[in-house]
Design an enzyme around this catalytic site. Structure first.
Site, PDB file in Angstrom:
ATOM      1  N   CYS A 169       0.793  -1.229   0.000  1.00 35.78           N
ATOM      2  CA  CYS A 169       0.000   0.000   0.000  1.00 35.78           C
ATOM      3  C   CYS A 169       0.826   1.280   0.000  1.00 35.78           C
ATOM      4  O   CYS A 169       0.252   2.376  -0.044  1.00 35.78           O
ATOM      5  CB  CYS A 169      -0.966  -0.013   1.182  1.00 35.78           C
ATOM      6  SG  CYS A 169      -2.134  -1.386   1.108  1.00 35.78           S
ATOM      7  N   HIS A 309      -2.766   8.618   5.731  1.00 35.32           N
ATOM      8  CA  HIS A 309      -3.101   7.315   5.166  1.00 35.32           C
ATOM      9  C   HIS A 309      -4.558   7.018   5.496  1.00 35.32           C
ATOM     10  O   HIS A 309      -5.318   6.598   4.627  1.00 35.32           O
ATOM     11  CB  HIS A 309      -2.167   6.244   5.734  1.00 35.32           C
ATOM     12  CG  HIS A 309      -2.379   4.890   5.141  1.00 35.32           C
ATOM     13  ND1 HIS A 309      -2.065   4.600   3.830  1.00 35.32           N
ATOM     14  CD2 HIS A 309      -2.882   3.745   5.667  1.00 35.32           C
ATOM     15  CE1 HIS A 309      -2.358   3.336   3.579  1.00 35.32           C
ATOM     16  NE2 HIS A 309      -2.861   2.794   4.677  1.00 35.32           N
ATOM     17  N   GLU A 320      -0.822   6.149  13.073  1.00 37.17           N
ATOM     18  CA  GLU A 320      -0.309   7.352  12.413  1.00 37.17           C
ATOM     19  C   GLU A 320      -0.615   8.610  13.209  1.00 37.17           C
ATOM     20  O   GLU A 320       0.148   9.580  13.139  1.00 37.17           O
ATOM     21  CB  GLU A 320      -0.793   7.454  10.971  1.00 37.17           C
ATOM     22  CG  GLU A 320      -2.253   7.652  10.742  1.00 37.17           C
ATOM     23  CD  GLU A 320      -2.545   7.861   9.250  1.00 37.17           C
ATOM     24  OE1 GLU A 320      -1.741   8.499   8.548  1.00 37.17           O
ATOM     25  OE2 GLU A 320      -3.592   7.359   8.794  1.00 37.17           O
ATOM     26  N   LYS A 341      -9.539   8.678   1.714  1.00 33.85           N
ATOM     27  CA  LYS A 341     -10.110   7.326   1.620  1.00 33.85           C
ATOM     28  C   LYS A 341     -11.552   7.305   2.107  1.00 33.85           C
ATOM     29  O   LYS A 341     -12.304   6.392   1.769  1.00 33.85           O
ATOM     30  CB  LYS A 341      -9.261   6.341   2.422  1.00 33.85           C
ATOM     31  CG  LYS A 341      -7.884   6.049   1.834  1.00 33.85           C
ATOM     32  CD  LYS A 341      -7.168   4.979   2.651  1.00 33.85           C
ATOM     33  CE  LYS A 341      -5.766   4.698   2.112  1.00 33.85           C
ATOM     34  NZ  LYS A 341      -4.820   5.784   2.411  1.00 33.85           N
ATOM     35  N   HIS A 346      -9.833   2.675  -0.527  1.00 39.83           N
ATOM     36  CA  HIS A 346      -8.410   2.331  -0.464  1.00 39.83           C
ATOM     37  C   HIS A 346      -8.044   1.476  -1.677  1.00 39.83           C
ATOM     38  O   HIS A 346      -8.354   0.280  -1.741  1.00 39.83           O
ATOM     39  CB  HIS A 346      -8.142   1.563   0.830  1.00 39.83           C
ATOM     40  CG  HIS A 346      -6.703   1.322   1.129  1.00 39.83           C
ATOM     41  ND1 HIS A 346      -5.684   1.612   0.246  1.00 39.83           N
ATOM     42  CD2 HIS A 346      -6.094   0.797   2.233  1.00 39.83           C
ATOM     43  CE1 HIS A 346      -4.527   1.290   0.782  1.00 39.83           C
ATOM     44  NE2 HIS A 346      -4.751   0.791   1.987  1.00 39.83           N
ATOM     45  N   PHE A 405       1.083  -3.195   4.332  1.00 38.76           N
ATOM     46  CA  PHE A 405       1.378  -4.532   4.806  1.00 38.76           C
ATOM     47  C   PHE A 405       2.853  -4.855   4.530  1.00 38.76           C
ATOM     48  O   PHE A 405       3.395  -4.486   3.495  1.00 38.76           O
ATOM     49  CB  PHE A 405       0.499  -5.558   4.094  1.00 38.76           C
ATOM     50  CG  PHE A 405      -0.927  -5.574   4.557  1.00 38.76           C
ATOM     51  CD1 PHE A 405      -1.378  -4.735   5.564  1.00 38.76           C
ATOM     52  CD2 PHE A 405      -1.843  -6.443   3.983  1.00 38.76           C
ATOM     53  CE1 PHE A 405      -2.685  -4.755   5.997  1.00 38.76           C
ATOM     54  CE2 PHE A 405      -3.158  -6.474   4.411  1.00 38.76           C
ATOM     55  CZ  PHE A 405      -3.585  -5.641   5.409  1.00 38.76           C
TER      56      PHE A 405
END
Length: 421
Positions: A169, A309, A320, A341, A346, A405
């Site tokens: 990602c 994110h 975050e 998002k 996403h 990930f």
């Protein structure tokens, strides 16, 4: 050699928006593009909503042969590349082709075509042994992710460094970071860079179902993506692409190019900890932010907006938020933060580039896009997340971040060109 790098062209295909202007209109109005999955019957799956792109390849100028040859993600990437070059006003034919490169990111590459081909070869899973009589002549293209940047290279005549970045990602932000480094070091003068992913397929949906990463708000698709909200329960899967033209700054100024922003700093780190798990203190993202600011030679107080994110998972949102506090100190509480998002879902490897596009347009319009669907923030997420409505705000410098990930944590600082209107 340490040349400065600027972005002069943007091409975007996002859920609910085809092209740069429509993309910004959607974001600035706080509209969401999530809906029940229409590409296949989602009834058997735990998560049944997604953010799909309404894409007509023929209307986008792709020939029947190109459509047959290219996976959907590759089609997105090529169309966005053409848009970005046109937007930049750059005449690639007049340039030395060996000085033009391509850096493209993707997490799952040709997942759409690979799954379709499996269904054909296995007769929808009924045959244990694949029947090669039905094998597509383009199967090699689907198996090799590097065909995606190669297609862009053929489209724009790039004969310089051409490569693929697949860091889950963070692929989209890392591909642009890699491109800027190649220009900075003198290996290229122009880079076509960005990312594309089209992961809305049964196997990908099932994979995220298995680890319970995606939302179950199936009866409320419009509000299913809820970054930083106390009721969030996973992210909304999406597809999309964004591609940019990056140039050496002095060359861009000489030709009178419109400069969206300078790629002032970039860094990436890995937590070497867990495939999907994140440490609550946000240390690795903090380090990526710190190094990107150092590269930009900026103090944390220079950040005017953080494009988060903001996936809508409890683990990520808290991680975050902690990283912003650790890296920016008290300034984090004075800095607007938002997650797009919440509106476009996403799109895995593509989202980092799509978020760069949003950041550039925020600078251009001096507006912070909102975090849609944010009704009541998680108490552990106590920053200014710009809920529901866009906000006019002076923006010279944006921090955009990604988390992926494998433990990847990336950060990029985008700075407005001095003297820009």
């Amino acid at each position: 050699m340490n040349r400065r790098v600027v972005i002069t062209g943007i091409g975007v295909r996002a859920p609910g928006a085809s092209g740069r202007d429509a993309f910004w209109e959607l974001l600035s109005e706080g509209r969401t593009a999530t809906r029940r999955i229409s590409f296949f019957d989602p009834a058997p799956y735990r998560s049944q909503v997604a953010a799909e792109v309404d894409f007509d390849a023929a209307a986008e100028g792709l020939s029947p042969r190109e459509v047959r040859r290219m996976d959907r993600a590759t089609q997105f990437a090529v169309v966005c590349s053409r848009d970005a070059v046109a937007d930049s006003g750059l005449d690639t034919v007049a340039l030395e082709p060996g000085r033009i490169g391509v850096s493209l990111g993707s997490a799952v590459a040709a997942a759409t075509s690979l799954e379709q081909e499996y269904l054909v070869l296995s007769d929808s899973g009924r045959c244990e042994v694949m029947d090669t009589e039905y094998l597509s002549p383009h199967m090699f293209d689907y198996m090799i992710p590097s065909i995606m940047p190669a297609e862009i290279a053929w489209a724009v005549g790039a004969e310089g460094p051409v490569g693929m970045v697949s860091n889950g990602c963070t692929s989209g932000i890392d591909a642009v970071g890699h491109a800027s480094a190649l220009i900075r070091e003198g290996s290229a003068d122009v880079m076509i860079a960005g990312a594309s992913d089209t992961p809305i397929t049964p196997i990908v949906v099932a994979s995220f179902d298995a680890i319970r990463a995606t939302t179950t708000y199936n009866d409320e698709p419009r509000t299913a993506s809820r970054p930083f909200d106390g009721t969030r329960n996973g992210f909304v899967l999406a597809e999309g692409a964004a591609v940019f033209v990056l140039e050496e700054r002095d060359a861009a100024l000489r030709r009178g190019a419109r400069i969206y922003a300078e790629v002032a700093g970039y860094a990436t780190r890995c937590n070497a900890y867990h495939m999907t798990g994140l440490k609550s203190d946000g240390r690795e993202m903090t380090e990526a932010i710190r190094v990107s600011l150092d590269q930009a030679r900026l103090d944390p107080t220079a950040i005017d907006y953080i494009n988060a994110h903001g996936s809508g998972t409890k683990q990520n949102d808290r991680h975050e938020t902690a990283a912003f506090k650790r890296s920016l100190g008290e300034h984090a509480y004075r800095t607007p933060v938002s997650s797009i998002k919440s509106m476009i879902g996403h799109s895995l490897g593509a989202i980092g580039s799509v978020e760069i596009a949003a950041s550039l347009l925020a600078v251009e319009n001096q507006v912070v896009p909102p975090t849609a669907n944010l009704e009541a923030a998680d108490p552990d997420c106590d920053l200014d997340y710009v809920p529901k409505v866009a906000r006019e705000h002076g923006i010279d410098t944006v921090l955009t971040v990604g988390s992926g990930f494998g433990g990847f944590q990336s950060a990029m600082v985008l700075a407005r060109e001095k003297g820009a209107a």
